[in-house]
Structures are given as C-alpha cells and as structure tokens.
Design a protein around this motif. Structure first.
Motif, mmCIF file in Angstrom:
data_model
loop_
_atom_site.group_PDB
_atom_site.id
_atom_site.type_symbol
_atom_site.label_atom_id
_atom_site.label_comp_id
_atom_site.label_asym_id
_atom_site.label_seq_id
_atom_site.Cartn_x
_atom_site.Cartn_y
_atom_site.Cartn_z
ATOM 1 N N ILE A 287 0.837 -1.203 0.000
ATOM 2 C CA ILE A 287 0.000 0.000 0.000
ATOM 3 C C ILE A 287 0.869 1.250 0.000
ATOM 4 O O ILE A 287 0.616 2.202 -0.738
ATOM 5 C CB ILE A 287 -0.948 -0.017 1.205
ATOM 6 C CG1 ILE A 287 -1.998 -1.109 0.992
ATOM 7 C CG2 ILE A 287 -1.619 1.330 1.404
ATOM 8 C CD1 ILE A 287 -2.791 -1.453 2.208
ATOM 9 N N ILE A 288 1.938 1.212 0.805
ATOM 10 C CA ILE A 288 2.843 2.365 0.841
ATOM 11 C C ILE A 288 3.399 2.661 -0.551
ATOM 12 O O ILE A 288 3.471 3.818 -0.974
ATOM 13 C CB ILE A 288 3.998 2.122 1.845
ATOM 14 C CG1 ILE A 288 3.442 2.100 3.267
ATOM 15 C CG2 ILE A 288 5.073 3.201 1.724
ATOM 16 C CD1 ILE A 288 4.495 1.963 4.348
ATOM 17 N N GLU A 289 3.735 1.585 -1.290
ATOM 18 C CA GLU A 289 4.259 1.775 -2.650
ATOM 19 C C GLU A 289 3.332 2.637 -3.505
ATOM 20 O O GLU A 289 3.781 3.441 -4.324
ATOM 21 C CB GLU A 289 4.414 0.425 -3.351
ATOM 22 C CG GLU A 289 5.659 -0.341 -2.936
ATOM 23 C CD GLU A 289 5.669 -1.700 -3.621
ATOM 24 O OE1 GLU A 289 5.690 -1.726 -4.872
ATOM 25 O OE2 GLU A 289 5.622 -2.712 -2.908
ATOM 26 N N ASN A 290 2.012 2.417 -3.296
ATOM 27 C CA ASN A 290 1.044 3.166 -4.096
ATOM 28 C C ASN A 290 1.112 4.664 -3.857
ATOM 29 O O ASN A 290 0.606 5.448 -4.652
ATOM 30 C CB ASN A 290 -0.383 2.694 -3.782
ATOM 31 C CG ASN A 290 -0.594 1.274 -4.259
ATOM 32 O OD1 ASN A 290 0.075 0.826 -5.188
ATOM 33 N ND2 ASN A 290 -1.503 0.571 -3.603
ATOM 34 N N ILE A 305 5.371 7.570 9.837
ATOM 35 C CA ILE A 305 4.752 6.236 9.740
ATOM 36 C C ILE A 305 4.984 5.375 10.993
ATOM 37 O O ILE A 305 4.026 4.822 11.541
ATOM 38 C CB ILE A 305 5.226 5.519 8.445
ATOM 39 C CG1 ILE A 305 4.657 6.254 7.221
ATOM 40 C CG2 ILE A 305 4.760 4.061 8.437
ATOM 41 C CD1 ILE A 305 5.082 5.665 5.890
ATOM 42 N N PRO A 306 6.230 5.272 11.502
ATOM 43 C CA PRO A 306 6.414 4.419 12.694
ATOM 44 C C PRO A 306 5.572 4.881 13.875
ATOM 45 O O PRO A 306 4.929 4.065 14.542
ATOM 46 C CB PRO A 306 7.901 4.577 13.021
ATOM 47 C CG PRO A 306 8.541 4.983 11.751
ATOM 48 C CD PRO A 306 7.522 5.799 11.025
ATOM 49 N N VAL A 378 -2.356 16.832 9.340
ATOM 50 C CA VAL A 378 -2.344 15.485 8.751
ATOM 51 C C VAL A 378 -2.146 14.422 9.833
ATOM 52 O O VAL A 378 -2.923 13.453 9.929
ATOM 53 C CB VAL A 378 -1.216 15.352 7.693
ATOM 54 C CG1 VAL A 378 -1.115 13.912 7.214
ATOM 55 C CG2 VAL A 378 -1.483 16.273 6.530
ATOM 56 N N THR A 379 -1.115 14.580 10.670
ATOM 57 C CA THR A 379 -0.842 13.526 11.651
ATOM 58 C C THR A 379 -1.908 13.496 12.741
ATOM 59 O O THR A 379 -2.306 12.429 13.194
ATOM 60 C CB THR A 379 0.547 13.724 12.301
ATOM 61 O OG1 THR A 379 0.649 15.075 12.750
ATOM 62 C CG2 THR A 379 1.657 13.461 11.305
ATOM 63 N N GLY A 380 -2.399 14.665 13.148
ATOM 64 C CA GLY A 380 -3.425 14.690 14.193
ATOM 65 C C GLY A 380 -4.695 13.981 13.751
ATOM 66 O O GLY A 380 -5.219 13.110 14.457
ATOM 67 N N ILE A 426 -3.184 3.753 5.037
ATOM 68 C CA ILE A 426 -4.167 4.238 4.052
ATOM 69 C C ILE A 426 -4.754 5.570 4.502
ATOM 70 O O ILE A 426 -4.817 6.548 3.739
ATOM 71 C CB ILE A 426 -5.296 3.197 3.864
ATOM 72 C CG1 ILE A 426 -4.716 1.904 3.274
ATOM 73 C CG2 ILE A 426 -6.390 3.751 2.949
ATOM 74 C CD1 ILE A 426 -5.726 0.798 3.118
ATOM 75 N N ILE A 427 -5.164 5.619 5.760
ATOM 76 C CA ILE A 427 -5.742 6.856 6.298
ATOM 77 C C ILE A 427 -4.756 8.015 6.182
ATOM 78 O O ILE A 427 -5.085 9.101 5.698
ATOM 79 C CB ILE A 427 -6.132 6.668 7.778
ATOM 80 C CG1 ILE A 427 -7.288 5.685 7.895
ATOM 81 C CG2 ILE A 427 -6.482 8.001 8.434
ATOM 82 C CD1 ILE A 427 -7.540 5.237 9.312
ATOM 83 N N PHE A 428 -3.531 7.732 6.618
ATOM 84 C CA PHE A 428 -2.508 8.770 6.677
ATOM 85 C C PHE A 428 -2.269 9.399 5.305
ATOM 86 O O PHE A 428 -2.355 10.615 5.136
ATOM 87 C CB PHE A 428 -1.225 8.159 7.233
ATOM 88 C CG PHE A 428 -0.059 9.093 7.300
ATOM 89 C CD1 PHE A 428 -0.109 10.248 8.068
ATOM 90 C CD2 PHE A 428 1.111 8.806 6.613
ATOM 91 C CE1 PHE A 428 0.988 11.099 8.150
ATOM 92 C CE2 PHE A 428 2.205 9.653 6.685
ATOM 93 C CZ PHE A 428 2.140 10.801 7.455
ATOM 94 N N PHE A 429 -1.999 8.567 4.303
ATOM 95 C CA PHE A 429 -1.676 9.121 2.985
ATOM 96 C C PHE A 429 -2.885 9.779 2.347
ATOM 97 O O PHE A 429 -2.765 10.794 1.650
ATOM 98 C CB PHE A 429 -1.086 8.045 2.075
ATOM 99 C CG PHE A 429 0.362 7.778 2.373
ATOM 100 C CD1 PHE A 429 1.318 8.764 2.133
ATOM 101 C CD2 PHE A 429 0.773 6.574 2.901
ATOM 102 C CE1 PHE A 429 2.667 8.526 2.417
ATOM 103 C CE2 PHE A 429 2.111 6.334 3.182
ATOM 104 C CZ PHE A 429 3.049 7.315 2.941
ATOM 105 N N ASN A 430 -4.082 9.228 2.594
ATOM 106 C CA ASN A 430 -5.253 9.847 1.995
ATOM 107 C C ASN A 430 -5.539 11.208 2.600
ATOM 108 O O ASN A 430 -5.882 12.150 1.891
ATOM 109 C CB ASN A 430 -6.470 8.921 2.122
ATOM 110 C CG ASN A 430 -6.475 7.893 1.011
ATOM 111 O OD1 ASN A 430 -6.348 8.263 -0.171
ATOM 112 N ND2 ASN A 430 -6.567 6.639 1.364
ATOM 113 N N ILE A 431 -5.379 11.290 3.920
ATOM 114 C CA ILE A 431 -5.561 12.603 4.546
ATOM 115 C C ILE A 431 -4.504 13.578 4.029
ATOM 116 O O ILE A 431 -4.802 14.735 3.702
ATOM 117 C CB ILE A 431 -5.502 12.483 6.086
ATOM 118 C CG1 ILE A 431 -6.741 11.722 6.569
ATOM 119 C CG2 ILE A 431 -5.438 13.860 6.739
ATOM 120 C CD1 ILE A 431 -6.820 11.535 8.063
#
Lengths: 440, 440
Positions: A287-290, A305-306, A378-380, A426-431
């Motif tokens: 998913i990260i690759e995407n 991410i970690p 984004v992170t919050g 998924i949530i993180f990158f989409n946000i």
C-alpha cells in the motif's frame, strides 16, 4: 553433602515438603538421582515422585526394580497416575499398569478415555460416597474405613442405588451434628455439578466463583463418576492463563517450561505466527508503494509512519487485552458487544484528542520550519482516526472470535497491530493527499 | 416473576448458590434490589452480600435498617468484612463497625494495618487452634464448640502458651486416629508458614506449588496471627494474572471489571503508556529522516519498513512473553540469564533464516523486475539481524527489570516493539547503503 551420610539426608528430607524435594532432586545429576530417591521413606517417595518433571520420572522408572515401582505406583492417586501415564512412552506405561490393581487400572482407563480438555480428564475417582439413610456416626465409620486413600474426605457425596448423585455433606456439618442424625436430613440437595465432557476451563472458573473445595463430576444420567479438587483447579487456572498469555504473544502454547523446551521446539512454536504476520505486513508495504508520489514529493511524511503504526498497534493491544481478559473471566459476554463498541469509541475519542494535541505540540517544536500547521493537521487527524479504528477492532475482534468458537486470545496485539497498520497507512496518505489537494 | 410472589422467589433463591444470587441481583434495578434482598434467609443473605459488587453493597447498606445491617455484619467472616470495608466511604464504614463486636473490630483493624499486597492483608483471623497436650476427642470437642464461625476447620493449628505456632493437624488425621491419641504425637511439626509482610503473590504461588488448603501466617516471633485459605489464594492468582496481562498490553492495571469502569478511567489508564510510546516512536521517525537520501533514491525501500518493524516487534513480543510468564511462575530465575541469552540467539538464527528465505521467495515473485537480488539481500540480512536483536532484548529486558525490582511485565511487547523499531530501521538503511555502496 552426600558422602554416604544417608541417615542425615533422610532426616533432612523427611522434614521437607514433597514439592521442595522434587525441586532439589531436579538439580541433581542423572546417576545420583535414583540413589537419593531411594533414601526417601515409601509414602514421601510417592508424593515426591508426583511432583517431579516427566523426564526425571521416566529416568527413575527405568532405574526402579519391579518392587520399587510397585511401592510408588501403589501410593499414587488415580488422577496423578493418569498425569504421569500421559507423559510416558508406551513401554513405560505398560510397566506402570502392570503394578496397578484392577480397580485402579479401570479408573485410569476411564479417565484416559475423556478428551484432553474435559472435566473428565482432570477428575479423580477417589471420593467418599455415602448413602442417604446412614447416620452421622455410620458416616464417620465409613470415612475412617475408606478415607485414607481418598484425595479429599471433607466433602462426601451421597448417591442412591443407581450411583446417581442426590446430595452432599461436608465433614464440618457432620462434626457439628449429633451422631444419630440421618444424612438425608442434613445433606445439601441443591448441588452444583459438572458433566464429564464440560470444558476444564469452565470447571476451574467455577472454583474461582463459588470457592468450592471439590466439585462432583457426573455423566449424562447424573451418575457420579468422579470429583475435581481445588488443587487441580488451581493447576488448570495457571495452565489456561499461560496458554492465553502465550497466544496473546503470538506463540503457539508450550506446555513444558521455557528452559526444558529445546531450541527447535521454541522455533517451531514461533515461526508459524511470524510467517503469517510477516506476509500480512507486506500488504501494508504494498500500500505504501502506491503512495510513492506523495512521499517522494514530501519525504518527511515517511518519518511519521512508525509513530502512527506503533500508536495504532498499542491502542488496539490495550482494547483487545481488556476484552480478552474480560471474556476469560466471564466478566464480559458476547451480548455486551454494543456496549463495548460504544465505550471504546468514547475512550478512543478522548485518547485520540490528547495524543493529537501532544503530537501538535511536538511538531511545532521540532518542525517549526516545515509547515507545522500542515504536518500537525495530517498527523493529528490520522492519529484520531487510527485510534478509533484500532480500539474498535481491538474491542470487537475478540468477541467475534468467541462467537465463531475461536479462542479470543488469538485476536491480540500482534494480529490487530498488523491489521491496524494497513488501515493507518491508508488513512494517513489519503488525509495527506486530501489536505495537499487544497493547495496549502 | 416478581408480582409479589415472595414465597416462591424465596424457595428459588434457597436452592441457589450465593454467587449466582449475587449475579442475578446485580442485574436488578436499584429500587427493587433491597426488596429482593430482604427475601433471603439470614445466613444466605450474608453469603450473598459478600459476593456482590461494592456499589451494590453500598446501596444495600444505605437501604438497611440498623437491625438488618446487624444481621448481615454478624454473619461475615473477618476477611470478607475487611474486603467490604476497604471499598466503602468513611460514613458507611462507621455504620458497619458499630455493628461488629469488639473482638471482630480488633481483628478488622489488625488486618487493615497490613500493606495492600501483603499476606496479612488477605488472611483471616478465624482459625481453629489446638494445644499439643489435647487428645483427639478433646480436639473434636473444641472444633464442635468453636468451629461454626471458622473459615476452615479442616486444618487445625497447634500453638503453645505464647501463641507460637508449633504444629498442625488435619481433621483427616484426627478422624483416622483413636480418640485418646495426644495431638503432640500426630501433629506435623515441619510447617510451611508465611510472614505477615510477605508478598501475597508469593503466598498464592505456594498454594499452586504445595496444594495446601490453608497456610498459617505468623509474625516475626513465629506467633500465629491468621491463616490464608485456598479460595483467597485463587482470587490472588487471578488478580495477579489480570494485572500482568494488563501491563503486558500497555495498560495501567484496573481492579474493577471492564464494563463497570467509566470511560474517563479507561482513558486515564491507557493514555500514559500511549504518550510514552508515541514519543519514543518519534525517535524512529527522526532516524528515518536521516536516510531521506536513500529512500528518495530508492522509494521501494520504504515499502519494507512495516514488514521489518512488525516482524521485529513480534519476535521481541514472543521472547518477552515466554520470559515474563516463566518469571511469574518461578520457572525462571535471574541467574538463568546466560542460558536464556544463548537459547534465544539460537532460536533467533533458526527463525531468522526461515523468515529471510520466505522473504526472498516473495521478493523474487513480486519484484522480479526491480533487482530482486539486491532487495532480498538487504531485507534478508536486516531481518536476521532484527530478529536476533529483538529476541535478545525480549529475553533479557524482563530479567533486568526483575533485578532492578521492577515488574518484568512492563518489559512486554509494546515497549520492546518500540525499541526494536529503532534498531531495525537503523540496521535496514545501513545495510541498504552498504550494499548500494558496492555499486551493484
């Protein structure tokens, strides 16, 4: 110490508890073990034998003469004999059975017939049974006559002519009643009993709940076939706790102790879950690759991410731990699922908001030069969403496992972490992409 | 059901166990609880009261008349009274104490003086004590006279004139001996006892090890002050297991059940660890930032981070779970540390090689177009190194915690995962850079 001062060692041993002697003998080398064991007086020898590890028991049996083996076997309680036999190779079992009388052999075979986790497999057939028209003094006579070999004499079971269980009476009640009282008038008729095929974990939980010293085991026709005593219940409780804890730590349960288990067996018990979880984790990787475009444009995203994955994993672990333990102690039942979901959502919102706030603070301190508003937004938001999902999954999956007749302990930290990881990425990158699309 | 058919309900209740009645009453609304409770016969009422949750107990006490409260308090065992008093607000405690006789009040105060986790705090002062020159029939007389109110009569303790513990005798032995036997000749003189300030967890473990029904508690001068019974030991075992499991799941222990604990308390018990671990995880994030050049040059590297972090975390969790449980059950002691390190290294090598092999296979299937040799070398070597580090940390940290008088259960999956994450990221990028520097 053992320069042939057998007399002194014997005196020392006689003053000790069997469990302690067994522990001591466990540290002695193989040659001297049988010699030291022979010093023990007959009855103490049998009690000590029961407390030893199965490999030492096997060693001793092989060193025993027929006479010595006979002496030890004769003193064993039926349930202890069964425990020993279950661990021994076939030829040793044959030698042991040759030294049991026919009554004991029948009892052993009967208990061995029950499935591994059933009440029948942990019971003993050595209990005191009384008849309802006996008087208290007749009951005492019977206890005096037959009590020596019984595992407990303090709760006596009253059966009718068909061996059906109709009552129980404690020695306390017998002692506090006049000698000519008829058992029928003082016995407790509302009896809690278990069936031979009931799960031994449920049986052990009943000891925890009711504080019984022993519990009668009956067959489908309510005929008394044995009893379970509190000491066996304690063993089962500890075993089941160990099993749950190991499952929650992504291990297949091991019955032997850590140090006694060989390396290859440890490896075998760990590799299955590790492979399964490693392969599941590659999904997160794919998913990260995407989102390669996103993080090559803004590499700092990767640094979060970690933190996000770990926090999600920990939140899920907390919830699943509470639910798995609650289910094991019967404090939670599957019908509470809606209450749990509602509770976890509220906890998640509280916790998520605090984490997001602290995280914002940290970002403003550490990344003040790199658009802290964007990063903390984004992170919050990702944190709050991840925490809610993690806590929902942690709360609900153990219950679903229970409903599917799986062990809830499997739905613990490791599996939930892996699932939450995927969600959080998924949530993180989409946000991130969503907020970036506003063109800030 | 309760259309005032009190007679029928009473009959129903009388046939039930106190623990079951308490469970049933726990689901009844607050108005009707005192009404239903009043239906119970006096002795059953007290037994049921003990089994109820503290908030229901408080509700009932507030609804009780002085007479009713007196009846319940009179029937309580000292240790149960202490448990209740510990949970009640001061005004309720005062009302309860007003209804205890002076002897019981003294006992309650004595037990309340002991620290929370000590043997003294879980003992009861209601035991049967005998003198060494009594005969068996005198002993039985004494048991008959004083036994009704004792928590157990089956193990009687023999004390001298200074209340010093000199022996014990079981009712079984008494029953199997002639009436004119002198206690001194049949009593067991090698007694295992605990001191008032011993840790209650150690005491509970002794029940598991020795299968005792009760254990005497003595003060520093070996004077008998109370006994602990097996049912209290089972409670302690379950409590301690729950506490360990919660700590291992990154929770601060909660004593109440999940459903009874309010949301804000759940949140409070979770947030400390979450904040701590979240902030620790940001270290891993900062390290990743340092390798920005590497992963912007080769973005696919990022895709392997979750797999590596999760596998490292799981490996560490497995090892720490085994060691923490082994320490709790006294199967492992800190002196085994070298054996454990050697064992974990060997397990890690076996497991690491298998994981690396499977990982290589996967890479050749999924990334055959993107230099699979390079990717599998980097991830394979990183996996093996991570697994070895994770298993060493998981094996050693709980023991170090124990040596530092910390609870080993704190060194469980969540903390170890966070530490291993940092290591695995450093290892991964350094191996990647190193192999890249060969210019393949």
């Amino acid at each position: 110490l053992d320069s042939r001062e057998f007399g002194r060692i014997r005196v020392l041993f006689t003053a000790m508890e069997p469990a302690d002697i067994a522990e001591l003998l466990g540290e002695i080398d193989e040659q001297r073990l049988p010699i030291l064991f022979r010093i023990l007086p007959k009855e103490l020898a049998a009690e000590t034998f029961v407390e030893m590890d199965s490999d030492e028991q096997e060693l001793l049996i092989n060193a025993f003469s027929e006479r010595e083996l006979h002496d030890v076997v004769e003193e064993l309680f039926v349930d202890d004999a069964v425990d020993i036999i279950e661990e021994m190779p076939a030829n040793v079992v044959k030698r042991i059975l040759r030294h049991t009388d026919s009554e004991m052999r029948n009892s052993i075979n009967e208990i061995l017939r029950y499935p591994k986790d059933s009440a029948g497999s942990i019971m003993t057939t050595e209990y005191v049974s009384l008849k309802k028209d006996m008087t208290v003094s007749e009951a005492f006579d019977r206890i005096r006559r037959t009590g020596v070999d019984k595992e407990t004499i303090y709760t006596c079971y009253v059966t009718d002519t068909d061996r059906k269980l109709i009552g129980l009476v404690t020695v306390k009640e017998l002692l506090l009643s006049p000698y000519n009282t008829v058992i029928n008038t003082i016995m407790e008729k509302n009896i809690i009993s278990v069936e031979t095929l009931d799960d031994k974990e449920e049986v052990a939980n009943m000891f925890d709940k009711y504080d019984f010293m022993s519990l009668p085991v009956v067959d489908k026709e309510n005929r008394l076939v044995g009893i379970v005593t509190f000491d066996d219940a304690i063993d089962v409780i500890q075993e089941e706790n160990t099993e749950d804890i190991q499952k929650m730590g992504a291990l297949q349960p091991i019955e032997e102790t850590y140090l006694k288990t060989p390396v290859w067996r440890h490896a075998k018990n760990r590799i299955v879950w590790l492979l399964l979880l490693m392969l599941s984790a590659t999904i997160t990787g794919s998913i990260i690759e995407n989102y390669e475009a996103a993080f090559t444009a803004l590499p700092i995203l990767v640094a979060f991410i970690p933190m996000l994955m770990d926090t999600g994993g920990n939140c899920g672990a907390q919830s699943s731990t509470m639910i798995i333990r609650g289910l094991a102690l019967d404090e939670i039942t599957p019908k509470d699922i809606m209450k749990i979901m509602f509770k976890e959502i509220r906890i998640a919102v509280v916790v998520g908001l605090i984490l997001a706030a602290v995280n914002t603070l940290r970002i403003y301190i550490m990344y003040s030069g790199q658009d802290p508003l964007f990063l903390s937004a984004v992170t919050g938001l990702s944190l709050i969403a991840t925490v809610v999902i993690a806590k929902m999954l942690g709360g609900v999956l153990p219950i679903l496992a229970k409903l599917c007749k799986l062990d809830p302990a499997l739905m613990a930290s490791p599996l939930i972490t892996t699932i939450v990881d995927t969600c959080s990425v998924i949530i993180f990158f989409n946000i991130a992409l969503w907020i970036m699309s506003w063109g800030i």
